[in-house]
Design an enzyme around this catalytic site. Structure first.
Site, short mmCIF file in Angstrom:
data_model
loop_
_atom_site.label_atom_id
_atom_site.label_comp_id
_atom_site.label_asym_id
_atom_site.label_seq_id
_atom_site.Cartn_x
_atom_site.Cartn_y
_atom_site.Cartn_z
N TYR A 19 0.83 -1.21 0.00
CA TYR A 19 0.00 0.00 0.00
C TYR A 19 0.86 1.25 0.00
CZ TYR A 19 -4.47 -2.16 -0.28
OH TYR A 19 -5.56 -2.84 -0.77
N ARG A 54 1.85 1.76 -3.47
CA ARG A 54 0.75 2.31 -4.26
C ARG A 54 0.50 3.78 -3.92
NH1 ARG A 54 -4.26 -1.59 -4.11
NH2 ARG A 54 -5.08 0.01 -5.50
N ASN A 106 -12.91 3.77 -7.30
CA ASN A 106 -11.50 4.15 -7.15
C ASN A 106 -11.20 4.60 -5.73
OD1 ASN A 106 -11.47 3.59 -9.80
ND2 ASN A 106 -11.27 5.70 -10.51
N ASP A 139 -8.26 6.34 -5.21
CA ASP A 139 -7.14 7.28 -5.35
C ASP A 139 -7.44 8.71 -4.91
OD1 ASP A 139 -8.64 8.37 -7.52
OD2 ASP A 139 -7.60 7.10 -8.98
N HIS A 174 -15.27 1.53 -2.56
CA HIS A 174 -14.18 0.68 -2.10
C HIS A 174 -13.24 1.37 -1.14
CE1 HIS A 174 -14.81 -1.96 -5.96
NE2 HIS A 174 -15.73 -2.15 -5.04
N CYS A 186 -5.21 3.04 20.84
CA CYS A 186 -5.24 1.76 21.57
C CYS A 186 -4.04 0.88 21.29
CB CYS A 186 -6.54 1.01 21.27
SG CYS A 186 -6.53 0.21 19.66
P1 OAD Z 1 -10.21 -2.61 -14.00
O1 OAD Z 1 -8.72 -2.51 -13.98
O2 OAD Z 1 -10.80 -3.94 -13.79
O3 OAD Z 1 -10.76 -2.07 -15.38
C1 OAD Z 1 -10.32 -0.87 -15.94
C2 OAD Z 1 -11.12 -0.61 -17.19
O4 OAD Z 1 -10.72 0.64 -17.71
C3 OAD Z 1 -10.91 -1.65 -18.30
O5 OAD Z 1 -12.17 -2.12 -18.75
C4 OAD Z 1 -10.19 -0.85 -19.40
O6 OAD Z 1 -10.59 -1.25 -20.71
C5 OAD Z 1 -10.66 0.56 -19.11
N1 OAD Z 1 -9.76 1.61 -19.58
C6 OAD Z 1 -8.43 1.54 -19.87
N2 OAD Z 1 -7.97 2.73 -20.25
C7 OAD Z 1 -9.01 3.59 -20.20
C8 OAD Z 1 -9.17 4.98 -20.48
N3 OAD Z 1 -8.15 5.73 -20.88
N4 OAD Z 1 -10.40 5.52 -20.31
C9 OAD Z 1 -11.45 4.77 -19.91
N5 OAD Z 1 -11.35 3.48 -19.64
C10 OAD Z 1 -10.15 2.88 -19.78
O7 OAD Z 1 -10.74 -1.53 -12.96
P2 OAD Z 1 -12.14 -1.47 -12.18
O8 OAD Z 1 -13.25 -1.85 -13.07
O9 OAD Z 1 -12.18 -0.19 -11.49
O10 OAD Z 1 -11.40 -3.27 -6.18
O11 OAD Z 1 -11.93 -2.62 -11.11
C11 OAD Z 1 -12.90 -2.82 -10.15
C12 OAD Z 1 -12.26 -3.19 -8.85
O12 OAD Z 1 -11.36 -4.28 -9.04
C13 OAD Z 1 -11.37 -2.12 -8.25
O13 OAD Z 1 -12.09 -1.12 -7.58
C14 OAD Z 1 -10.55 -2.91 -7.30
C15 OAD Z 1 -10.23 -4.12 -8.14
O14 OAD Z 1 -10.14 -5.29 -7.44
C16 OAD Z 1 -10.91 -3.32 -4.95
O15 OAD Z 1 -9.74 -3.06 -4.72
C17 OAD Z 1 -11.92 -3.71 -3.93
#
Ligand code: OAD
Length: 240
Positions: free
Chosen positions: A64, A67, A99, A101, A116, A148
């Site tokens: 972390y 990150r 996200n 971030d 999340h 604590c």
């Molecule tokens: P992912 O990494 O699974 O997906 C990212 C998506 O963004 C993909 O479908 C890409 O095609 C798309 N992408 C790439 N470049 C892009 C751009 N310039 N503009 C728009 N889209 C683009 O990320 P999430 O769907 O956010 O959870 O993942 C969901 C969760 O999985 C996260 O929140 C995290 C992870 O496990 C936890 O940590 C609980």
């Protein structure tokens, strides 16, 4: 196509935007999945689970911290700023993000549901202590609770954990009664977030996807735009 989306946004009463890691990619933060995705290099079950933390809190915190280091100097991009602008434009608005971030808030968004959690927040595993901590590097790894002495953990949702109940309730409610939903930069494979566009669609909303790739929700969307978030933001801005 973008012109049609802009018209829908201008006419809508309640707009919900759902974002995922793809929206921050053009700010320099890697996504989880896809060819340069973070999970290609790391196994989630070794790092992003409560069991991993129990077994080796130092290892999890080092990841972390890495990150946080990767994110600390990253800035919102045009897509984050446009979403903040949309919030001021429409009668009712909610942003639901997966996200952690914090870039949406930096861009000026206020009505945010962080499904999340947030990587800059920490909470104690033993008591109710929580704090925001942007200090890098951390004073100690793993950090300890100043109240604590228990272990502090990142205030994020890990695999195998439930989402914060209030955040999930609000996300479900707003998805159900919006009339337009924009889904930007999510692979739509992680539940329950991935079900929100389906819920919106089944409740009568006009659902728009913005993603360079197809996803499991592409078929249920009214419009699916094969483009990056920044390109979309620039195009939408021109039509608003
Ligand atoms: P992912 O990494 O699974 O997906 C990212 C998506 O963004 C993909 O479908 C890409 O095609 C798309 N992408 C790439 N470049 C892009 C751009 N310039 N503009 C728009 N889209 C683009 O990320 P999430 O769907 O956010 O959870 O993942 C969901 C969760 O999985 C996260 O929140 C995290 C992870 O496990 C936890 O940590 C609980």
């Amino acid at each position: 196509m973008v012109e049609r989306v802009a018209q829908k946004v201008k006419d809508c009463k309640k707009l919900v935007v759902l974002t995922g890691a793809g929206i921050s990619k053009e700010s320099g933060i890697p996504t989880f999945r896809g060819k340069d995705g973070l999970w290609k290099k790391f196994k989630p079950e070794e790092l992003a689970t409560p069991w991993a933390f129990q077994r080796d809190p130092k290892l999890v915190w080092e990841w972390y911290q890495w990150r946080r280091q990767l994110m600390h100097d990253k800035k919102p991009n045009k897509a984050h700023y446009l979403i903040a602008k949309l919030e001021k434009m429409v009668p009712e608005f909610w942003l639901i993000t997966q996200n952690i971030d914090g870039l949406h808030r930096l861009a000026g968004s206020e009505k945010i549901i962080e499904l999340h959690g947030n990587i800059w927040w920490e909470r104690c595993v033993d008591c109710s202590y929580r704090r925001e901590n942007r200090k890098l590097p951390l004073d100690e790894i793993p950090p300890r609770c100043p109240e604590c002495g228990g272990l502090l953990r990142p205030d994020v949702v890990w695999f195998g954990e439930a989402l914060p109940e209030d955040a999930l309730d609000a996300a479900l409610r707003h998805s159900q009664d919006c009339d337009v939903m924009l889904v930007i930069g999510t692979s739509a494979v992680v539940q329950p977030a991935a079900s929100l566009p389906v819920l919106a669609k089944n409740s009568g909303a006009f659902v728009v996807e913005v993603n360079p790739d197809e996803t499991p929700i592409t078929d249920i969307c009214d419009v699916s735009l094969r483009m990056g978030a920044v390109e979309f933001a620039e195009a939408l801005q021109r039509h608003l």
